[in-house]
Write a protein that holds these residues in place. Structure first.
Motif, PDB file in Angstrom:
ATOM      1  N   ILE A  20      25.345  -3.579  31.007  1.00  9.36           N
ATOM      2  CA  ILE A  20      23.949  -3.597  30.548  1.00  9.36           C
ATOM      3  C   ILE A  20      23.076  -2.748  31.468  1.00  9.36           C
ATOM      4  N   LEU A  21      23.307  -2.859  32.774  1.00 12.41           N
ATOM      5  CA  LEU A  21      22.516  -2.089  33.743  1.00 12.41           C
ATOM      6  C   LEU A  21      22.735  -0.593  33.561  1.00 12.41           C
ATOM      7  N   LEU A  22      23.995  -0.187  33.430  1.00 13.74           N
ATOM      8  CA  LEU A  22      24.295   1.239  33.259  1.00 13.74           C
ATOM      9  C   LEU A  22      23.737   1.770  31.939  1.00 13.74           C
ATOM     10  N   GLU A  23      23.818   0.954  30.891  1.00 15.89           N
ATOM     11  CA  GLU A  23      23.279   1.354  29.593  1.00 15.89           C
ATOM     12  C   GLU A  23      21.756   1.508  29.676  1.00 15.89           C
ATOM     13  N   SER A  24      21.100   0.548  30.340  1.00 16.55           N
ATOM     14  CA  SER A  24      19.645   0.596  30.519  1.00 16.55           C
ATOM     15  C   SER A  24      19.243   1.828  31.332  1.00 16.55           C
ATOM     16  N   ASN A  25      20.027   2.119  32.367  1.00 22.56           N
ATOM     17  CA  ASN A  25      19.743   3.265  33.233  1.00 22.56           C
ATOM     18  C   ASN A  25      19.942   4.582  32.475  1.00 22.56           C
ATOM     19  N   GLN A  26      21.031   4.651  31.704  1.00 22.07           N
ATOM     20  CA  GLN A  26      21.320   5.864  30.937  1.00 22.07           C
ATOM     21  C   GLN A  26      20.237   6.124  29.888  1.00 22.07           C
ATOM     22  N   LYS A  27      19.781   5.064  29.259  1.00 17.28           N
ATOM     23  CA  LYS A  27      18.725   5.172  28.256  1.00 17.28           C
ATOM     24  C   LYS A  27      17.430   5.701  28.883  1.00 17.28           C
ATOM     25  N   GLU A  28      17.107   5.184  30.068  1.00 15.53           N
ATOM     26  CA  GLU A  28      15.908   5.627  30.795  1.00 15.53           C
ATOM     27  C   GLU A  28      15.974   7.123  31.111  1.00 15.53           C
TER      28      GLU A  28
END
Length: 524
Positions: A295-303
């Motif tokens: 979830i953290l990596l997905e959130s970071n990638q989206k940002e």
């Protein structure tokens, strides 16, 4: 030529003298003039404390008092402050609530008033966290340590990790970890359906297993090495915190300093490998985004995709940032829940009527079935008990902040350069806020919720308060409810004669000699 040489040498000598004088003035100001000025200002504001003693302040007395307090167990009582927070307790008893102590040349003021506590915790930029020894920061930094824009960015990116909908999807993994522990305990029962255990290591391993599964999609066995390394580093960090701070000492290559750096490199290498694998899988569309790292990596990638232009380094988190947040997941995630559960088991062992009330509620809601999300949120008595445990045995005994500039706080003015202590345990045990039974276990006080129990004051803050309230609070409480529900479904428990009551602040509030408990199989 000689005259020019002489003039040059004279200028060099004058320059050296000026530099020496500047250096000497800075040392004098740091060691004596500034502390004495701050002491005078604090006394003018009505604060009391020991006179400043050059360089060491109260550090020697603090260590001596702590050593004496932890030298033997205490009576079986919930009045834990004299033991667990011994020097703060001694200072308040000696100098009153408006008191200060000296951490070397820095005074630290104790703030008791709920309105002033509220102000400190709300005004993040005016009351940042104090700088700690960089070696101590090797244990865990991340969101807990950041300030300003970096804190805001990390909080925004990590928020999706602890979204309630995400927590719902994690519940089956909570169950698996809890079920593994319950099965181990059942396997240890003798023919009469009872056994004696030290519950503390089991609960530590349970919380660690939950974090390993939920944060990184692996089992505790796979993550065991990181947990063991972090526990070793926590012990070394505590030794460092408790030592009298001598300027420059942290730069010396002592055995413990070298070991802390070695552990840090080791943990980072393991986490980096884990993150790289997950990033590659994410890019290939193969990765699961159901665990905290995903979830953290997905959130970071989206940002980065939405706001980055390839060159903007202020968008998203760097690899180092992600590593630090993972270290914090590992450490804080298992510490908070394990200490909450161990003190809950100790207290319910001592108060069997509350243990029985909690069991009846759990059986009424779930029977022998697997606990579910909606049911866990309906557990009123269990919630009352957990809140009362957090009040009497908060995981962290106090919060510290730094005063960047002269600040008005209620009817006092705090000068720039002092630290502020918000003494969680002392406030939680204060009869002025909680009544004559403040030092006694009485979950009934939370029967109408926290707001009613506190009369709307900031007198209950086991997870902090305000903008910086612990982001993992719901995660920890949900895990604790699941674990406690399953334990109550299967066992009744009481304290063993071998139990020694010894709450001790070892980063968080640990049972110094473990939690020896006798389990009995519940007959259905």
């Amino acid at each position: 030529m000689e005259a020019a040489w002489a003039i040059t040498m004279s200028l060099i000598v004058i320059l050296v003298l000026i530099l020496v004088l500047i250096w000497a003035w800075k040392i004098l100001n740091w060691l004596w003039l500034k502390p004495k000025r701050l002491e005078k200002l604090l006394r003018e504001q009505g604060f009391q404390g020991n006179p400043y003693r050059i360089l060491f302040g109260d550090s020697k007395d603090l260590l001596k008092t702590r050593k004496k307090a932890l030298s033997k167990p205490m009576n079986l009582s919930d009045d834990i402050v004299p033991r667990a927070s011994s020097y703060t307790h001694h200072t308040v008893n000696t100098h009153g609530k408006n008191s200060f102590i000296w951490l070397g040349p820095t005074p630290r003021v104790t703030i008791f008033d709920p309105e002033q506590i509220k102000d400190v915790l709300n005004k993040m930029s005016d009351f940042p966290k104090p700088n700690s020894n960089p070696l101590v920061k090797l244990l865990a930094t991340g969101l807990a340590d950041h300030e300003g824009e970096k804190w805001s960015k990390h909080r925004r990116l990590i928020n999706p990790v602890f979204n309630l909908e995400k927590l719902k999807t994690m519940l089956p993994l909570f169950f698996e970890s809890c079920n593994d522990m319950v099965s181990k305990w059942e396997g240890m029962l003798s023919s009469d359906g009872s056994c004696e255990i030290d519950a503390w290591p089991f609960l530590q391993n349970l919380a660690s297993d939950v974090i390993a599964r939920l944060a990184f999609g692996c089992s505790f066995e796979e993550g065991r090495r990181i947990f063991q390394l972090q526990r070793e580093q926590a012990k070394l960090a505590l030794q460092l915190i408790l030592k009298i701070q001598i300027p420059g000492w942290r730069f010396l290559p002592t055995k413990s300093h070298r070991r802390m750096k070695e552990i840090d490199r080791d943990i980072k290498a393991s986490l980096k490998d884990m993150i790289y694998k997950r990033e590659r899988a994410l890019k290939a569309g193969e990765a699961s985004n159901n665990d905290l790292l995903g979830i953290l990596l997905e959130s970071n990638q989206k940002e980065i995709q939405e706001h980055g232009n390839g060159d903007n380094k202020n968008v998203g988190m760097s690899l180092e940032d992600v590593i630090q947040e993972c270290k914090l997941f590992y450490f804080a995630g298992q510490e908070t829940t394990s200490v909450l559960l161990v003190w809950t088991m100790v207290l319910l062992s001592r108060y069997p009527n509350w243990q029985q009330r909690a069991r009846e509620e759990v059986l009424q809601v779930f029977g022998n079935e697997k606990p579910n999300f909606d049911g866990l949120n309906r557990l009123k008595i269990v919630t009352m008990i957990l809140n009362e445990v957090l009040r009497l045995y908060p995981p962290v005994l106090g919060l510290t902040r730094f005063v960047k500039k002269d600040m008005k706080l209620g009817n006092i003015t705090l000068p720039a350069g002092v630290q502020v202590l918000l003494p969680t345990a002392l406030v939680h045990h204060e009869s002025e806020f909680w009544g004559e039974d403040a030092k006694q276990f009485n979950p009934e006080r939370f029967s109408e919720g926290v707001l009613k129990a506190t009369n709307g004051r900031v007198s209950f803050f086991p997870f902090g308060w305000g903008p910086r309230i612990c982001i993992g609070q719901n995660f920890s409480l949900l895990e604790a409810k699941m674990a406690l529900s399953m334990i109550l479904q299967h066992f009744s428990f009481e304290l063993s004669p071998a139990y020694a009551h010894a709450p001790a602040m070892l980063i968080t509030l640990h049972p110094q000699y473990g939690a020896h408990i006798i389990l009995h199989k519940v007959k259905m």
